[in-house]
Design an enzyme around this catalytic site. Structure first.
Site, PDB file in Angstrom:
ATOM      1  N   LEU A 179       0.815  -1.210   0.000  1.00  0.00           N
ATOM      2  CA  LEU A 179       0.000   0.000   0.000  1.00  0.00           C
ATOM      3  C   LEU A 179       0.850   1.261   0.000  1.00  0.00           C
ATOM      4  O   LEU A 179       0.538   2.255   0.665  1.00  0.00           O
ATOM      5  CB  LEU A 179      -0.953  -0.012   1.207  1.00  0.00           C
ATOM      6  CG  LEU A 179      -2.018  -1.104   1.170  1.00  0.00           C
ATOM      7  CD1 LEU A 179      -2.847  -1.090   2.450  1.00  0.00           C
ATOM      8  CD2 LEU A 179      -2.917  -0.934  -0.055  1.00  0.00           C
TER       9      LEU A 179
ATOM     10  N   ASN B 180      -0.563  -5.194   3.719  1.00  0.00           N
ATOM     11  CA  ASN B 180       0.712  -4.494   3.645  1.00  0.00           C
ATOM     12  C   ASN B 180       1.656  -5.066   4.692  1.00  0.00           C
ATOM     13  O   ASN B 180       1.223  -5.546   5.745  1.00  0.00           O
ATOM     14  CB  ASN B 180       0.508  -2.993   3.899  1.00  0.00           C
ATOM     15  CG  ASN B 180       1.711  -2.168   3.488  1.00  0.00           C
ATOM     16  OD1 ASN B 180       1.986  -2.009   2.300  1.00  0.00           O
ATOM     17  ND2 ASN B 180       2.445  -1.640   4.466  1.00  0.00           N
ATOM     18  N   ARG B 181       2.953  -5.024   4.401  1.00  0.00           N
ATOM     19  CA  ARG B 181       3.925  -5.532   5.367  1.00  0.00           C
ATOM     20  C   ARG B 181       3.847  -4.750   6.678  1.00  0.00           C
ATOM     21  O   ARG B 181       3.847  -5.325   7.755  1.00  0.00           O
ATOM     22  CB  ARG B 181       5.340  -5.445   4.788  1.00  0.00           C
ATOM     23  CG  ARG B 181       6.392  -6.117   5.667  1.00  0.00           C
ATOM     24  CD  ARG B 181       7.773  -5.982   5.071  1.00  0.00           C
ATOM     25  NE  ARG B 181       8.206  -4.582   5.018  1.00  0.00           N
ATOM     26  CZ  ARG B 181       9.408  -4.194   4.617  1.00  0.00           C
ATOM     27  NH1 ARG B 181      10.283  -5.103   4.208  1.00  0.00           N
ATOM     28  NH2 ARG B 181       9.730  -2.920   4.598  1.00  0.00           N
TER      29      ARG B 181
ATOM     30  N   SER C 251       2.338   2.304 -16.189  1.00  0.00           N
ATOM     31  CA  SER C 251       2.927   3.621 -16.397  1.00  0.00           C
ATOM     32  C   SER C 251       1.904   4.718 -16.149  1.00  0.00           C
ATOM     33  O   SER C 251       0.717   4.556 -16.425  1.00  0.00           O
ATOM     34  CB  SER C 251       3.470   3.754 -17.823  1.00  0.00           C
ATOM     35  OG  SER C 251       4.047   5.029 -18.009  1.00  0.00           O
TER      36      SER C 251
ATOM     37  N   LYS D 105       7.479  -2.533 -20.836  1.00  0.00           N
ATOM     38  CA  LYS D 105       7.534  -1.410 -19.889  1.00  0.00           C
ATOM     39  C   LYS D 105       8.962  -0.896 -19.732  1.00  0.00           C
ATOM     40  O   LYS D 105       9.192   0.321 -19.626  1.00  0.00           O
ATOM     41  CB  LYS D 105       6.992  -1.850 -18.523  1.00  0.00           C
ATOM     42  CG  LYS D 105       7.078  -0.779 -17.431  1.00  0.00           C
ATOM     43  CD  LYS D 105       6.353   0.516 -17.817  1.00  0.00           C
ATOM     44  CE  LYS D 105       6.085   1.421 -16.628  1.00  0.00           C
ATOM     45  NZ  LYS D 105       7.259   1.798 -15.838  1.00  0.00           N
TER      46      LYS D 105
ATOM     47  N   HIS E 112       9.634   1.175 -22.732  1.00  0.00           N
ATOM     48  CA  HIS E 112       8.881   2.415 -22.547  1.00  0.00           C
ATOM     49  C   HIS E 112       9.700   3.394 -21.706  1.00  0.00           C
ATOM     50  O   HIS E 112       9.847   4.575 -22.040  1.00  0.00           O
ATOM     51  CB  HIS E 112       7.542   2.117 -21.849  1.00  0.00           C
ATOM     52  CG  HIS E 112       6.851   3.315 -21.270  1.00  0.00           C
ATOM     53  ND1 HIS E 112       7.265   3.925 -20.099  1.00  0.00           N
ATOM     54  CD2 HIS E 112       5.766   4.031 -21.692  1.00  0.00           C
ATOM     55  CE1 HIS E 112       6.494   4.950 -19.827  1.00  0.00           C
ATOM     56  NE2 HIS E 112       5.572   5.028 -20.781  1.00  0.00           N
ATOM     57  N   ASN E 113      10.263   2.897 -20.604  1.00  0.00           N
ATOM     58  CA  ASN E 113      11.039   3.763 -19.726  1.00  0.00           C
ATOM     59  C   ASN E 113      12.329   4.222 -20.386  1.00  0.00           C
ATOM     60  O   ASN E 113      12.787   5.346 -20.155  1.00  0.00           O
ATOM     61  CB  ASN E 113      11.345   3.041 -18.412  1.00  0.00           C
ATOM     62  CG  ASN E 113      10.126   2.940 -17.508  1.00  0.00           C
ATOM     63  OD1 ASN E 113       8.993   3.061 -17.969  1.00  0.00           O
ATOM     64  ND2 ASN E 113      10.344   2.717 -16.229  1.00  0.00           N
TER      65      ASN E 113
ATOM     66  N   GLU F 229      11.430   6.978 -22.514  1.00  0.00           N
ATOM     67  CA  GLU F 229      11.171   8.097 -21.600  1.00  0.00           C
ATOM     68  C   GLU F 229      12.477   8.805 -21.232  1.00  0.00           C
ATOM     69  O   GLU F 229      12.547  10.049 -21.224  1.00  0.00           O
ATOM     70  CB  GLU F 229      10.485   7.563 -20.350  1.00  0.00           C
ATOM     71  CG  GLU F 229      10.162   8.581 -19.283  1.00  0.00           C
ATOM     72  CD  GLU F 229       9.568   7.908 -18.055  1.00  0.00           C
ATOM     73  OE1 GLU F 229      10.039   8.208 -16.935  1.00  0.00           O
ATOM     74  OE2 GLU F 229       8.642   7.081 -18.207  1.00  0.00           O
TER      75      GLU F 229
ATOM     76  N   LYS G  46      16.304   4.777 -11.636  1.00  0.00           N
ATOM     77  CA  LYS G  46      15.989   3.552 -10.902  1.00  0.00           C
ATOM     78  C   LYS G  46      16.410   2.285 -11.627  1.00  0.00           C
ATOM     79  O   LYS G  46      16.175   1.189 -11.143  1.00  0.00           O
ATOM     80  CB  LYS G  46      14.494   3.513 -10.590  1.00  0.00           C
ATOM     81  CG  LYS G  46      14.052   4.609  -9.622  1.00  0.00           C
ATOM     82  CD  LYS G  46      12.592   4.483  -9.245  1.00  0.00           C
ATOM     83  CE  LYS G  46      12.189   5.537  -8.217  1.00  0.00           C
ATOM     84  NZ  LYS G  46      10.753   5.420  -7.845  1.00  0.00           N
TER      85      LYS G  46
ATOM     86  N   ARG H 148      40.184  -7.205 -37.961  1.00  0.00           N
ATOM     87  CA  ARG H 148      39.948  -8.413 -37.165  1.00  0.00           C
ATOM     88  C   ARG H 148      40.678  -9.616 -37.770  1.00  0.00           C
ATOM     89  O   ARG H 148      41.198 -10.465 -37.048  1.00  0.00           O
ATOM     90  CB  ARG H 148      38.446  -8.699 -37.067  1.00  0.00           C
ATOM     91  CG  ARG H 148      37.678  -7.654 -36.272  1.00  0.00           C
ATOM     92  CD  ARG H 148      36.179  -7.956 -36.229  1.00  0.00           C
ATOM     93  NE  ARG H 148      35.901  -9.120 -35.401  1.00  0.00           N
ATOM     94  CZ  ARG H 148      35.335 -10.242 -35.826  1.00  0.00           C
ATOM     95  NH1 ARG H 148      34.984 -10.356 -37.111  1.00  0.00           N
ATOM     96  NH2 ARG H 148      35.095 -11.248 -35.000  1.00  0.00           N
TER      97      ARG H 148
END
Length: 467
Positions: A11, A33-34, A130, A184, A187-188, A191, A262, A444
């Site tokens: 939460l 919730n914890r 998102s 996702k 997406h980020n 962003e 993040k 190479r």
């Protein structure tokens, strides 16, 4: 057994917002919730929506409050905490039940968890969400990865709480196992590139033309009324126009120039490299955030390292807008190319056009451009390249000259535009039918006898330096 439609564990900001959104849409939501003390506070803050919320102090209570087949959504930190939670909840569930990880997770972890739970008769969904807190509360964009069975369980709730674009819900079952979290992640990554390019335009005007925050913000406001309309342009205009109540200065001028991250941007670059794809604009944006953290080094370097030309940049708003448009198209194209490569690698069958469509509302990168990209992706893509779609190629032909001039002026003035210049370099590399990798292959072979393909001939060949 209870009659709850879905359980939400976690939460925090996002979990609370999703739970309230679900309750507001008429679903019965069991929550836990914890930190148990958070639960009572959440129920009080829910107000009249608390009639559809079932508070549960323990995980067994949460599971018992749900109708079968059960759906339990976790909005908790990724990594070890999610693995630990799965080990606790899985023994409480039955075959056919679904566990959802709605946080930002590494898609490799999602694939592993999906396979492990499938062996136990359980379904695992990696769902990218998102839109931030506001989106989660009033309508996010969601990318769902999992089995068809889990999607049928989740779909009525997901479509009810999703953002809508012209009546269509901005949520889709994009593919199995880790597909949702991968989409996702990309997406980020897009962003990151979008934000960096906007910051580069801001830097050119601030440091190259001497404009103030309010003046630059007003320009972004004008852009947001036209073809460049996007949530991030809107947000940038608002940030630049705001005044700090404490000092009376422009709010942006009292914010330290050190950007946080993040990890999802880095993940995009890492996976692109694994797939042999270029995400150079996203990589530049990730790198720029890293450089921003080196504040003391930059302060010392300003006095030691020489700069560019002293003449100021004379900005042309139309030219800047066209340059930004070109760079954004190229960064998005890189992102979609990475997704297509992953789709082929993992057998996901991603519908790239549908992904563009569900990003048109609710998510952070929503923009007018995505409507055009969706249309292009539904059409003919020569060699699967978005930049070769007729409309995109035409727009790039119109706008890349401006990008070239803006990047050139920035380089001459010694002003950094890493993401915009990376986009331009990618474009120029793509449009060269004969590049310079022939010399690399020769090198190479010279030092490692790796061999090379000869023009117009089959087989592996070596140079005369090995005779």
């Amino acid at each position: 057994m209870g009659n709850g439609d879905i359980g939400v564990f976690g939460l925090g900001t996002m979990g609370s917002a999703l739970a309230l959104n679900l309750a507001e849409q008429g679903f019965r939501v069991a929550v836990s919730n914890r930190e148990v003390e958070w639960i009572g506070d959440f129920v009080k803050e829910a107000g009249t929506l608390s009639e559809r919320i079932v508070p549960c102090e323990t995980l067994p209570e949460l599971v018992a409050a749900l109708a079968s087949p059960r759906v339990v959504l976790f909005m908790i930190p990724s990594g070890a905490p999610m693995d630990a939670m799965i080990e606790q909840v899985a023994p409480l569930l039955e075959a056919g039940d679904t566990i959802i990880d709605a946080g930002n997770a590494d898609f490799n972890d999602t694939r592993r968890r999906s396979a492990a739970l499938q062996a136990r008769g359980l379904h695992f969904v990696g769902m990218g969400v998102s839109g931030g807190e506001r989106g989660a509360r009033h309508g996010p964009s969601m990318m769902v990865g999992g089995t068809g069975h889990s999607w049928q369980q989740l779909r009525p709730m997901a479509e009810a709480i999703a953002a809508r674009y012209e009546g269509s819900p901005c949520v889709a079952h994009v593919g199995p196992d880790g597909a949702g979290h991968f989409v996702k992640t990309v997406h980020n990554g897009i962003e990151y590139a979008d934000m960096q390019m906007i910051a580069e335009v801001y830097g050119l005007l601030r440091d190259g033309a001497g404009q103030g925050a309010a003046e630059i913000g007003a320009m972004f406001g004008r852009w947001n009324a036209g073809a460049l309309r996007s949530y991030l342009i809107e947000a940038s205009a608002a940030v630049l126009s705001a005044v700090d109540p404490a000092s009376g200065k422009a709010m942006v001028d009292v914010i330290e120039d050190q950007a946080g991250q993040k990890g999802t941007g880095r993940w995009t670059v890492i996976e692109a490299l694994k797939l042999g794809e270029s995400a150079s604009a996203i990589e530049a944006a990730v790198g720029a955030r890293g450089w921003s953290s080196m504040k003391e080094t930059r302060e010392m370097a300003e006095a030691v390292l020489s700069g560019g030309a002293s003449e100021a940049i004379v900005p042309d708003e139309t030219e800047l807008a066209e340059a930004f448009e070109a760079a954004r198209i190229l960064a998005h194209a890189q992102g979609f190319s990475v997704m297509q490569a992953a789709s082929e690698q993992f057998g996901w069958g991603l519908d790239l056009a549908r992904i563009a469509e569900i990003w048109r509302e609710g998510c952070i990168i929503r923009s007018a451009l995505l409507d055009d990209l969706a249309e292009a992706l539904r059409g003919s893509l020569p060699h699967g390249a978005l930049v070769l779609a007729p409309d995109m190629a035409s727009r790039l032909g119109r706008t890349v000259p401006a990008l070239r001039r803006v990047v050139g002026a920035a380089v001459a003035a010694g002003l950094p535009v890493p993401a915009m210049s990376a986009s331009l370099a990618w474009y120029d590399s793509l449009r060269q039918a004969r590049g310079t990798a022939n010399l690399i292959q020769g090198q190479r072979d010279f030092f490692g006898m790796h061999g090379f393909a000869r023009v117009g001939e089959e087989g592996k060949h070596h140079g005369p330096w090995w005779d």
